[in-house]
Design a protein around this motif. Structure first.
Motif, PDB file in Angstrom:
ATOM      1  N   GLY A   1      49.549   6.332  39.159  1.00  0.00           N
ATOM      2  CA  GLY A   1      49.883   5.088  39.847  1.00  0.00           C
ATOM      3  C   GLY A   1      51.243   4.557  39.445  1.00  0.00           C
ATOM      4  O   GLY A   1      52.007   4.060  40.291  1.00  0.00           O
ATOM      5  N   ARG A   2      51.557   4.661  38.147  1.00  0.00           N
ATOM      6  CA  ARG A   2      52.875   4.217  37.697  1.00  0.00           C
ATOM      7  C   ARG A   2      53.979   5.060  38.321  1.00  0.00           C
ATOM      8  O   ARG A   2      55.011   4.540  38.772  1.00  0.00           O
ATOM      9  CB  ARG A   2      52.969   4.288  36.172  1.00  0.00           C
ATOM     10  CG  ARG A   2      54.300   3.777  35.620  1.00  0.00           C
ATOM     11  CD  ARG A   2      54.332   3.797  34.107  1.00  0.00           C
ATOM     12  NE  ARG A   2      54.435   5.161  33.570  1.00  0.00           N
ATOM     13  CZ  ARG A   2      54.486   5.452  32.264  1.00  0.00           C
ATOM     14  NH1 ARG A   2      54.408   4.470  31.376  1.00  0.00           N
ATOM     15  NH2 ARG A   2      54.577   6.696  31.854  1.00  0.00           N
ATOM     16  N   GLY A   3      53.773   6.377  38.355  1.00  0.00           N
ATOM     17  CA  GLY A   3      54.786   7.246  38.947  1.00  0.00           C
ATOM     18  C   GLY A   3      55.015   6.949  40.413  1.00  0.00           C
ATOM     19  O   GLY A   3      56.158   6.902  40.885  1.00  0.00           O
TER      20      GLY A   3
ATOM     21  N   LEU B   1      47.442   0.859  43.571  1.00  0.00           N
ATOM     22  CA  LEU B   1      48.884   0.622  43.521  1.00  0.00           C
ATOM     23  C   LEU B   1      49.215  -0.577  42.633  1.00  0.00           C
ATOM     24  O   LEU B   1      50.183  -0.536  41.862  1.00  0.00           O
ATOM     25  CB  LEU B   1      49.421   0.385  44.934  1.00  0.00           C
ATOM     26  CG  LEU B   1      49.342   1.589  45.889  1.00  0.00           C
ATOM     27  CD1 LEU B   1      49.733   1.188  47.304  1.00  0.00           C
ATOM     28  CD2 LEU B   1      50.235   2.734  45.405  1.00  0.00           C
ATOM     29  N   ALA B   2      48.412  -1.637  42.726  1.00  0.00           N
ATOM     30  CA  ALA B   2      48.664  -2.816  41.896  1.00  0.00           C
ATOM     31  C   ALA B   2      48.482  -2.501  40.417  1.00  0.00           C
ATOM     32  O   ALA B   2      49.248  -2.986  39.568  1.00  0.00           O
ATOM     33  CB  ALA B   2      47.725  -3.950  42.317  1.00  0.00           C
ATOM     34  N   GLN B   3      47.490  -1.670  40.080  1.00  0.00           N
ATOM     35  CA  GLN B   3      47.283  -1.289  38.676  1.00  0.00           C
ATOM     36  C   GLN B   3      48.411  -0.391  38.182  1.00  0.00           C
ATOM     37  O   GLN B   3      48.852  -0.503  37.034  1.00  0.00           O
ATOM     38  CB  GLN B   3      45.929  -0.602  38.534  1.00  0.00           C
ATOM     39  CG  GLN B   3      44.753  -1.557  38.706  1.00  0.00           C
ATOM     40  CD  GLN B   3      43.464  -0.863  39.096  1.00  0.00           C
ATOM     41  OE1 GLN B   3      43.395   0.360  39.193  1.00  0.00           O
ATOM     42  NE2 GLN B   3      42.420  -1.649  39.333  1.00  0.00           N
ATOM     43  N   GLY B   4      48.888   0.515  39.055  1.00  0.00           N
ATOM     44  CA  GLY B   4      50.032   1.341  38.678  1.00  0.00           C
ATOM     45  C   GLY B   4      51.276   0.498  38.456  1.00  0.00           C
ATOM     46  O   GLY B   4      52.064   0.764  37.535  1.00  0.00           O
ATOM     47  N   ALA B   5      51.446  -0.541  39.275  1.00  0.00           N
ATOM     48  CA  ALA B   5      52.603  -1.429  39.114  1.00  0.00           C
ATOM     49  C   ALA B   5      52.514  -2.226  37.822  1.00  0.00           C
ATOM     50  O   ALA B   5      53.541  -2.548  37.206  1.00  0.00           O
ATOM     51  CB  ALA B   5      52.693  -2.363  40.313  1.00  0.00           C
ATOM     52  N   LEU B   6      51.292  -2.556  37.392  1.00  0.00           N
ATOM     53  CA  LEU B   6      51.129  -3.242  36.100  1.00  0.00           C
ATOM     54  C   LEU B   6      51.694  -2.394  34.973  1.00  0.00           C
ATOM     55  O   LEU B   6      52.469  -2.878  34.124  1.00  0.00           O
ATOM     56  CB  LEU B   6      49.648  -3.533  35.838  1.00  0.00           C
ATOM     57  CG  LEU B   6      49.018  -4.719  36.570  1.00  0.00           C
ATOM     58  CD1 LEU B   6      47.512  -4.722  36.354  1.00  0.00           C
ATOM     59  CD2 LEU B   6      49.607  -6.032  36.068  1.00  0.00           C
ATOM     60  N   LEU B   7      51.320  -1.108  34.957  1.00  0.00           N
ATOM     61  CA  LEU B   7      51.816  -0.214  33.909  1.00  0.00           C
ATOM     62  C   LEU B   7      53.324  -0.026  34.039  1.00  0.00           C
ATOM     63  O   LEU B   7      54.049   0.009  33.029  1.00  0.00           O
ATOM     64  CB  LEU B   7      51.088   1.136  34.001  1.00  0.00           C
ATOM     65  CG  LEU B   7      51.277   2.095  32.825  1.00  0.00           C
ATOM     66  CD1 LEU B   7      50.745   1.481  31.534  1.00  0.00           C
ATOM     67  CD2 LEU B   7      50.555   3.421  33.106  1.00  0.00           C
ATOM     68  N   ARG B   8      53.807   0.066  35.267  1.00  0.00           N
ATOM     69  CA  ARG B   8      55.241   0.211  35.515  1.00  0.00           C
ATOM     70  C   ARG B   8      56.031  -0.971  34.983  1.00  0.00           C
ATOM     71  O   ARG B   8      57.124  -0.807  34.418  1.00  0.00           O
ATOM     72  CB  ARG B   8      55.470   0.350  37.020  1.00  0.00           C
ATOM     73  CG  ARG B   8      56.930   0.432  37.455  1.00  0.00           C
ATOM     74  CD  ARG B   8      57.067   0.120  38.932  1.00  0.00           C
ATOM     75  NE  ARG B   8      56.715  -1.278  39.236  1.00  0.00           N
ATOM     76  CZ  ARG B   8      56.601  -1.760  40.467  1.00  0.00           C
ATOM     77  NH1 ARG B   8      56.776  -0.981  41.522  1.00  0.00           N
ATOM     78  NH2 ARG B   8      56.295  -3.041  40.654  1.00  0.00           N
ATOM     79  N   ASP B   9      55.470  -2.156  35.119  1.00  0.00           N
ATOM     80  CA  ASP B   9      56.183  -3.382  34.754  1.00  0.00           C
ATOM     81  C   ASP B   9      55.901  -3.846  33.330  1.00  0.00           C
ATOM     82  O   ASP B   9      56.235  -4.981  32.970  1.00  0.00           O
ATOM     83  CB  ASP B   9      55.829  -4.497  35.742  1.00  0.00           C
ATOM     84  CG  ASP B   9      56.298  -4.175  37.159  1.00  0.00           C
ATOM     85  OD1 ASP B   9      57.225  -3.357  37.299  1.00  0.00           O
ATOM     86  OD2 ASP B   9      55.739  -4.744  38.120  1.00  0.00           O
ATOM     87  N   GLY B  10      55.284  -2.981  32.512  1.00  0.00           N
ATOM     88  CA  GLY B  10      55.120  -3.289  31.104  1.00  0.00           C
ATOM     89  C   GLY B  10      53.820  -3.962  30.716  1.00  0.00           C
ATOM     90  O   GLY B  10      53.622  -4.335  29.555  1.00  0.00           O
TER      91      GLY B  10
END
Length: 541
Positions: free
Chosen positions: A185-187, A138-147
């Motif tokens: 993860g980003r989705g 989840l933390a890695q997906g949030a990294l991609l989500r947040d740029g």
């Protein structure tokens, strides 16, 4: 398939419900002793925070272990039915022949699939079990989500609730997973935000297609490998090691293994390009699936040889007699005088297909191939499940050398040995479809044993392929014992139990009993008298 009422009254139905009760206990015990969050507002709101401390934690741990043992017991009971062992005992504790009038329909493939669904339903709502990896996902997906670029930036770059729950080992480690998994993860984090509970459940839902592919592909592989579909599904999918660790622990191996098995099945059915595309998607989840690709080239070459031989004989390639089938993908023949050229053509086409899939996924995710350098992050894991670590400890017992320097040397030696095993297996197992798949199996076993680090759920990689072959009861007993031991050597919160003598001893005892129970109903002879079974009653049911 039997009606639900009839099935639930059968021994298989009783085993299915026993495993279901075990899954419920794991789910409820997990709220106190699983891989829980640092702060759980749900437990706090329900005034159940006491479950995470002191006597509450001890009670939760006991409930989890009882649930795990119930699932293992149910799995072994279903295994006896699946491989054809009855539950009737002679005075010595061994199965007797089925008496006259006995109706033993066994358990069907669809019934086993239904049991998988029954067992995973409670686990869908459990906290992560035996691992904290989902918090890293989840933390890695949030990294991609947040740029951020997860291949360049570690989770520590993006502080928040998701980071708080990541294991300290992985907070400073960049993502070692493929671009498609990062996109997933980003989705998920885009939809669920920083809600850890919703994110965990969503991640489990994302794993379901992998489980569905395993339930289809693993039994299907037996068509080409000679095994029994029900045994394959029981061993590689219904296995508590798979369901509790991969699904309960929320590991992306479930997606990777499902895609890899499906891709291999497609290639065996002569849908070569489609199969390679599916395997490439698996690699874009986790790189380990790529080990299968070189072996699939041999299968494609064998099929091309069969096609040319059939054309020459005016026959259907799939109905070609065994005596006329090629038995060496690399040997020059009348139909393929220059196998090296054919290898280059097929390998080039396969590599192109793989590259296109991977490039498209990377472009959509907006990342490069930095995951290749991050694969070395597993070196941070040190436990007894990998040969380099065992060698390091063995040397430490008889010398005073620095353990970390010794570990660097043993890992280097095993890395060289692993390369040799992979090359040998690829060249050795090229003579038939079955051999090529067996070569993939050997390659995965080599990776699990010789790589710098290994974890219990890594054994699901070779297990999924091994299940497709015809296995003796003795071999199945060994695998049951191994899977049981691997299931029990980690703690519910994800910590390692391998450094506790008592923990390992109890896990080993349970593993031996589980293995023996596949052949004998009561291996410890705890029952005073054999169970009385009325054949007429079973005939009516």
């Amino acid at each position: 398939m039997r009606t639900v009422a009839v099935f639930l009254r059968s021994p298989e139905g009783h085993a299915a419900m026993l495993g279901f009760y075990g899954a419920i206990m794991i789910t409820f015990g997990g709220f106190g002793a699983g891989s829980t969050r640092k702060r759980d507002p749900i437990l706090e709101a329900l005034h159940l925070s006491w479950l995470r401390f002191g006597h509450g934690y001890a009670l939760s741990t006991i409930v989890i272990w009882i649930g795990v043992l119930l699932m293992i017991t149910a799995w072994v009971r279903l295994g006896r039915t699946t491989i054809g062992k009855g539950d009737r005992l002679d005075p010595g504790g061994r199965q007797t022949a089925e008496p006259a009038g006995w109706v033993n329909s066994g358990v069907t493939l669809n019934e086993l699939r239904a049991i998988v669904g029954i067992w995973i339903t409670p686990l869908l709502f459990a906290v992560p079990m035996f691992s904290q990896d989902v918090y890293s996902y989840l933390a890695q997906g949030a990294l991609l989500r947040d740029g951020y670029d997860p291949y360049v930036d570690a989770p520590v770059k993006n502080p928040g609730v998701l980071l708080d729950n990541v294991s300290p080992v992985w907070k400073l480690t960049t993502a070692p997973y493929g671009p498609i998994f990062l996109l997933l993860g980003r989705g998920i984090t885009t939809i669920t935000g920083d809600n850890v509970v919703a994110g965990t459940i969503a991640m489990r839902l994302v794993m379901l297609p992998g489980l569905a592919l395993m339930m289809w592909a693993v039994p299907y592989l037996t068509k080409h490998l000679g095994g029994k579909p029900t045994v394959a599904l029981w061993l590689a999918v219904l296995n508590p090691l798979v369901l509790i660790h991969l699904f309960g622990g929320v590991h992306n191996e479930m997606l990777m293994v499902g895609l890899m098995c499906a891709g291999i099945a497609l290639v065996l059915e002569r849908h070569h390009v489609a199969g390679i595309v599916v395997v490439a998607i698996g690699v874009a989840i986790k790189a380990t699936a790529g080990i299968a690709l070189p072996f699939l080239v041999w299968i494609w070459m064998l099929h091309e040889r069969e096609k040319r031989a059939a054309q020459r004989a005016g026959r259907d390639p799939e109905n070609l007699p065994e005596s006329e089938k090629p038995h060496d993908a690399a040997k020059p023949t009348e139909d393929m005088p220059h196998p090296a050229l054919m290898f280059a053509k097929i390998a080039g086409l396969g590599l192109t297909v793989f590259a296109l899939v991977f490039a498209a996924a990377s472009a959509i995710a907006g990342v490069g191939i930095g995951w290749l350098t991050a694969l070395s992050g597993s070196k941070k894991i040190i436990n007894w499940l990998s040969l380099p670590t065992i060698m390091m400890h063995a040397i430490g017992w008889v010398t005073s050398f620095d353990s970390m320097k010794v570990l660097a040397v043993t890992r280097g030696i095993c890395a060289v040995a692993l390369v040799a095993v992979l090359v040998w297996a690829w060249w050795r197992f090229r003579h038939s479809e079955r051999e090529a798949v067996f070569g993939i199996l050997i390659a995965f076993v080599g990776i699990v044993i010789l790589s710098p680090a290994a974890l219990p759920w890594y054994y699901s990689w070779p297990l999924a392929l091994a299940a497709g072959f015809a296995l003796s009861t003795t071999t199945l007993m060994v695998l049951v014992g191994l899977c049981t031991w691997l299931m029990l050597v980690f703690q519910p919160d994800g910590s390692i139990g391998l450094y506790s003598f008592m923990h390992v001893a109890l896990a080993t005892f349970a593993a031996v009993v589980a293995a023996m129970s596949l052949r004998k109903v009561d291996p410890l002879r705890l029952r005073a008298t054999p169970p009385s079974i009325d054949p007429a009653t079973h005939a009516r049911s």
